[in-house]
Design an enzyme around this catalytic site. Structure first.
Site, PDB file in Angstrom:
ATOM      1  N   HIS A 408      54.333  49.240  48.110  1.00  0.00           N
ATOM      2  CA  HIS A 408      53.522  49.868  49.345  1.00  0.00           C
ATOM      3  C   HIS A 408      52.165  49.128  49.454  1.00  0.00           C
ATOM      4  CE1 HIS A 408      52.679  53.200  52.394  1.00  0.00           C
ATOM      5  NE2 HIS A 408      51.570  52.836  51.838  1.00  0.00           N
ATOM      6  N   GLU A 409      51.552  48.913  48.157  1.00  0.00           N
ATOM      7  CA  GLU A 409      49.884  48.527  48.286  1.00  0.00           C
ATOM      8  C   GLU A 409      49.943  47.111  48.462  1.00  0.00           C
ATOM      9  OE1 GLU A 409      48.006  50.931  48.583  1.00  0.00           O
ATOM     10  OE2 GLU A 409      49.599  52.084  47.942  1.00  0.00           O
TER      11      GLU A 409
END
Length: 991
Positions: A408-409
């Site tokens: 996600h990051e």
């Protein structure tokens, strides 16, 4: 930001929710959410040193008064003289005027990691903000919050025109809007650059926002960390800045600190120098100039952390995992994150068709962190539970959380950081996109997991429960509707993360992945280092569609997707298999609720429909109006129709009674003839349709009759989620006795199956979902008092107490074993786990222990845990809300937690109300069981009694809880008799 906790989140980890006492609930295996955050954008990449604006700026701005109103002063070493407040003064608005655009910041920060004479940790700072004057003005507004500024000739700043100092008329602070207001004695010239210099002191507080302090103990020594969390509007707590996502600039960071500390920032360190000041040695680290980026992505850390991996060397991207020395060096907890980071980065470079934009990717595990993670460019920060992994202690759920949060990051390093949303109203695009592609990145790192299917449970089904409320909201809104910090923080909810992911996944599916990827790559190239609005993505995707002839759409992408973005909710698609008629209608959990929010499309959607029958898979069709007729939907004989294959569409499906009977009959005769995702869909749709009074409650319950024969995780989890509502509504009534017997009968074959295939729980299944199903089997069986499960948990826990070693309890099983033992035990077992919690330095094990402490049946013990939740010496501040929520999940603790929240609301609000993205979850969870008129009155009184201080980021959650409580009251009154009879009959027939 990682969904976290919105969350969230929401975002989320493997949450095993027990309702102990007579019962209860299960795992909510959801997966992160790395609770991340937003970005913005201009138009095209400008030459270095200049900026562009996509909006025409206003004409010359002048100040309407030379003295500030006295109510705007704060303790920033400033004094003000009273004048009449002019409501149209620029400093009385939240948004910055367009007259100035930042170009570059030179920032020097010096954190003091020992308390000063006032018993505070502080930092000193110096900042030069170089900005371009777009239109002639004599006013400078720059964000500054909780910074005490040094005076220069009675002004809180110096303004420079090259080497010439520009005379100032006045400086003051607007506390409410968080501005340093600089009134200039001359008119600044359009097209010219100026530099604003400030010096200041800030507190390194433990509030988890801005430049803040985190602490941990290592070898019985307390260690201090100075770290950052800028998103959404907290960069202004670290240094004065134009703190809006569209106000991109370059940054040069300098950190001054004492040895043996180390420093890091977004960019690589380019120089290091040792100096002596006041007899003390200080190290000065300078970091390379950053690309143009938003202020909320700036990050810097001073710590004693160690790393595993390789730093940047000029030709190869440096990848390092940082954390506590004991965790990284001795326990090797960063190795798994390091292993998966490289394939994820490589995947996104290919997916975006764009090289990773920075020379390094540092990822840091912090002991205290408000969100799940934060995508700071080149220096990503995480909760320890979202980055560190220990094979001996961490469960498969912990492992999944780590890989999905990292994905996600890292997805944000392009989509969000390189190209950023213009304003927070489009946060959903940032977070929804990252939530969708986190599954793709994780699949690349763990190709054997088949993890992409889990988005249906973790995001699609989960967010539909919120989006089916009349108090929901659209994905996007007008810019002018989002202004204050609390309004911005409130946007970090499941709608932004999970609904955003769901509709983007739907878009990718009907476009096909190659077209979708081509459009995304074009979008990133067209807006790199700048800002956008969501329709810019639609335009680039449309170009990809127009360039080929294979995929045909009934309308433009903009026309299709705006029906999903600009109105809240989603449709239920109803099919009559006798006539082939298909209709759509706004789906509301409470059909009696009143929708007051207008819709530009009259709550009608452009719906992509996929389907199959028992004999064939049909071609996709589009439902463009309220009703239509599809010949393929006419079914005869024993054939059945199944719509929304693999749940790629964001809608629910209802059928005529005959098709429901045929589907249920198929499940009972040969459930494997129905795809596994759609087995979960049938159950989830049926239970939600029944709650909405669009399907008989007994039909929904009938979908679970076959479940004892299923060995797949997804259908079981869907059944448990549907039945959890029945548990919440009836576990304090006589109806629950029959329900408990039914659940015990249904789960026993699953429990026995896993006992056999795991050699009596001594080994683990191979696949990810099989391991999750094993966890569910143990969780449900122990919750519903299957004797073999209770004995297993008791034996394993007692052996642990006797040997003081958890080696005999596999990490996957620990949460269930700990919880069951504490529920069956008393103070002795609770105190034993509490001591283990105090001793462990592994965050994932701490989460399991802390969750289990809430399983006690003793009210006084649960009250003790609630009191501990607000004592940061016992429960970390970041874990306070989740600890209270764990007590809520226990039927015995629900009323205790509600009383505790009401009694301590002002304290909770002061700690979390304005900034915590998970604060709304507390209201939702503590009111989840409300189903009586008395509880509704309590909730309404709670709302009235707390208008001051208010509800901050929980405001929307409060309104949704009121709506849900009203719906619960009606549903229970209408269905309790039928539900009681169904469970009694089901148990009787099985005897």
């Amino acid at each position: 930001m990682g969904k976290g906790f919105y969350v969230s989140t929401l975002v989320l980890a493997v949450a095993i929710i027990f309702s102990v006492a007579a019962v209860s609930t299960i795992i909510a295996l959801a997966v992160v959410c790395s609770q991340e955050m937003a970005k913005n954008n201009d138009v095209a990449k400008p030459p270095e040193g200049t900026t562009t604006s996509s909006t025409k700026p206003p004409e010359k701005t002048t100040t309407s008064s030379t003295k500030p109103p006295n109510e705007t002063t704060i303790s920033n070493n400033s004094t003000s003289t009273a004048t009449t407040v002019q409501s149209n003064d620029p400093w009385n608005k939240y948004r910055l005027p367009k007259t100035l655009t930042p170009v570059h910041y030179d920032i020097e920060l010096q954190p003091f990691l020992e308390k000063n004479a006032a018993d505070l940790y502080v930092f000193h700072g110096k900042s030069t903000a170089l900005f371009l004057c777009n239109n002639a003005t004599d006013l400078i507004l720059i964000h500054s919050n909780k910074l005490n500024h040094t005076k220069f000739n009675n002004f809180d700043a110096k303004l420079m025109d090259g080497s010439r100092e520009v005379a100032l008329k006045n400086t003051f602070f607007q506390k409410d809007k968080q501005f340093l207001v600089v009134q200039v004695a001359e008119t600044l010239e359009a097209g010219k650059q100026y530099a604003l210099y400030t010096e200041f002191v800030g507190e390194l507080a433990d509030d988890l926002a801005g430049f803040y302090r985190s602490e941990y103990r290592e070898r019985n020594v307390t260690k201090i960390i100075a770290t950052t969390q800028m998103q959404a509007p907290d960069a202004r707590k670290a240094f004065p800045c134009f703190d809006e996502p569209a106000m991109k600039a370059t940054f040069s960071i300098t950190l001054k600190y004492r040895q043996p500390y180390k420093a890091m920032s977004n960019m690589p360190e380019i120089s290091k120098e040792l100096v002596v000041e006041n007899g003390q040695q200080w190290m000065i680290s300078k970091f390379d100039k950053s690309p143009r980026m938003s202020s909320y992505l700036v990050a810097f850390i001073v710590s004693e952390f160690e790393a595993v991996g390789n730093p940047a060397n000029g030709t190869v991207t440096g990848v390092q995992i940082w954390g506590r020395k004991q965790a990284i060096v001795e326990e090797k907890q960063g190795e798994y994150a390091l292993r998966v980071t490289k394939p994820i980065l490589e995947f996104f470079e290919e997916y975006y068709n764009t090289p990773y934009p920075l020379p390094k990717s540092d990822q840091v595990a912090l002991p205290d962190f408000n969100a799940g993670a934060m995508e700071n460019w080149g220096l990503v920060t995480y909760r320890e539970t979202a980055l560190l992994f220990d094979d001996q202690v961490s469960s498969i759920g912990n492992k999944e959380r780590v890989v999905t949060v990292i994905a996600h990051e890292l997805a944000h390093q392009w989509f969000g950081n390189l190209v950023t949303i213009r304003w927070w109203n489009d946060l959903w695009l940032n977070e929804g996109f990252a939530t969708y592609v986190e599954y793709l990145g994780a699949d690349k790192a763990e190709p054997d997991w088949n993890i992409k299917d889990l988005i249906v449970l973790n995001d699609v089904h989960r967010v539909m429960g919120v989006d089916a409320l009349a108090s929901s909201h659209p994905l996007t809104s007008k810019e002018e509707e989002v202004n204050s910090p609390s309004e911005i923080s409130a946007l970090f909810d499941s709608i932004a993360y999970s609904k955003g992911a769901s509709v983007i996944r739907m878009l990718s599916e009907f476009l096909t992945e190659p077209l979708f990827v081509n459009g995304v790559a074009s979008y990133l190239k067209g807006f790199e280092y700048n800002n956008t609005v969501y329709s810019d993505l639609w335009a680039h995707l449309q170009k990809a569609v127009d360039s080929q002839v294979i995929v045909k759409l009934p309308l433009t992408i903009n026309q299709i997707m705006d029906t999903w973005v600009l109105q809240m909710g989603f449709p239920v698609v109803k099919i009559d298999t006798a006539t082939g008629t298909v209709t759509q209608k706004h789906f509301l959990l409470d059909p009696d609720s009143v929708v007051t929010r207008p819709s530009p499309f009259g709550y009608k959607w452009i719906v992509p429909i996929s389907y199959k029958t028992s004999s064939k898979v049909g071609n996709n069709i589009w439902l463009q109006k309220e009703s239509d007729t599809v010949n393929d939907f006419k079914i005869t004989g024993s054939d059945w129709l199944l719509v929304n294959l693999n749940v790629t569409g964001y809608y629910r499906v209802n059928y005529d009674d005959s098709n429901w009977i045929r589907l249920i009959t198929q499940l009972q005769s040969d459930h494997q003839a129905v795809p596994v995702i759609n087995r979960a869909q049938i159950i989830d749709d049926a239970f939600n349709l029944a709650r909405a009074k669009q399907l008989g409650i007994t039909t929904a319950l009938d979908t679970t009759k076959y479940i004892s024969a299923d060995r797949e995780y997804m259908p079981w989890q869907a059944a448990l989620s549907g039945l959890s509502y029945f548990t919440q509504m009836f576990d304090r009534t006589e109806t629950f006795g029959s329900m408990k017997k039914y659940m015990k009968k249904q789960v026993k074959p699953l429990f026995d199956y896993f006992a056999q295939v795991t050699g009596n729980w001594s080994t683990r299944p191979v696949s990810l979902t099989d391991q999750y199903c094993e966890i569910n089997a143990l969780s449900i069986a122990c919750s519903y008092d299957v004797e073999e499960c209770l004995k297993l948990a008791s034996d394993l826990f007692n052996a642990w107490m006797a040997s003081n070693s958890t080696n005999n309890i596999h990490p996957n099983l620990r949460t269930n074993v700990y919880c069951t033992a504490i529920a069956q035990g008393g103070e002795l077992e609770w105190d034993f786990v509490w001591e283990k919690l105090k001793q462990t330095d592994i965050a994932q094990e701490a989460d399991k222990l802390r969750t289990a402490l809430a399983c006690s049946k003793e009210p006084w013990i649960l009250n003790r845990l609630l009191e501990y939740s607000l004592d940061s010496t016992k429960i970390r501040r970041q874990d306070a809300i989740s600890t209270i929520s764990s007590v809520v999940n226990n039927p015995i603790g629900q009323s205790l937690a509600w009383d505790f929240v009401r009694a301590n609301w002002k304290t909770l609000f002061s700690m979390f109300g304005e900034s915590s993205f998970s604060f709304g979850n507390l209201i939702e969870r503590v009111t989840r069981r409300f189903s009586t008129d008395f509880e509704l009155k309590q909730l309404l009184k709670f709302k009235t009694d707390n208008q001051n201080p208010g509800f901050g980021t929980a405001s929307q959650a409060l309104e949704q809880s009121i709506e849900k409580t009203k719906a619960n009251i009606n549903w229970v009154n209408e269905n309790k008799a039928a539900v009681k009879k169904w469970f009694e009959d089901a148990v009787r027939k099985s005897v």
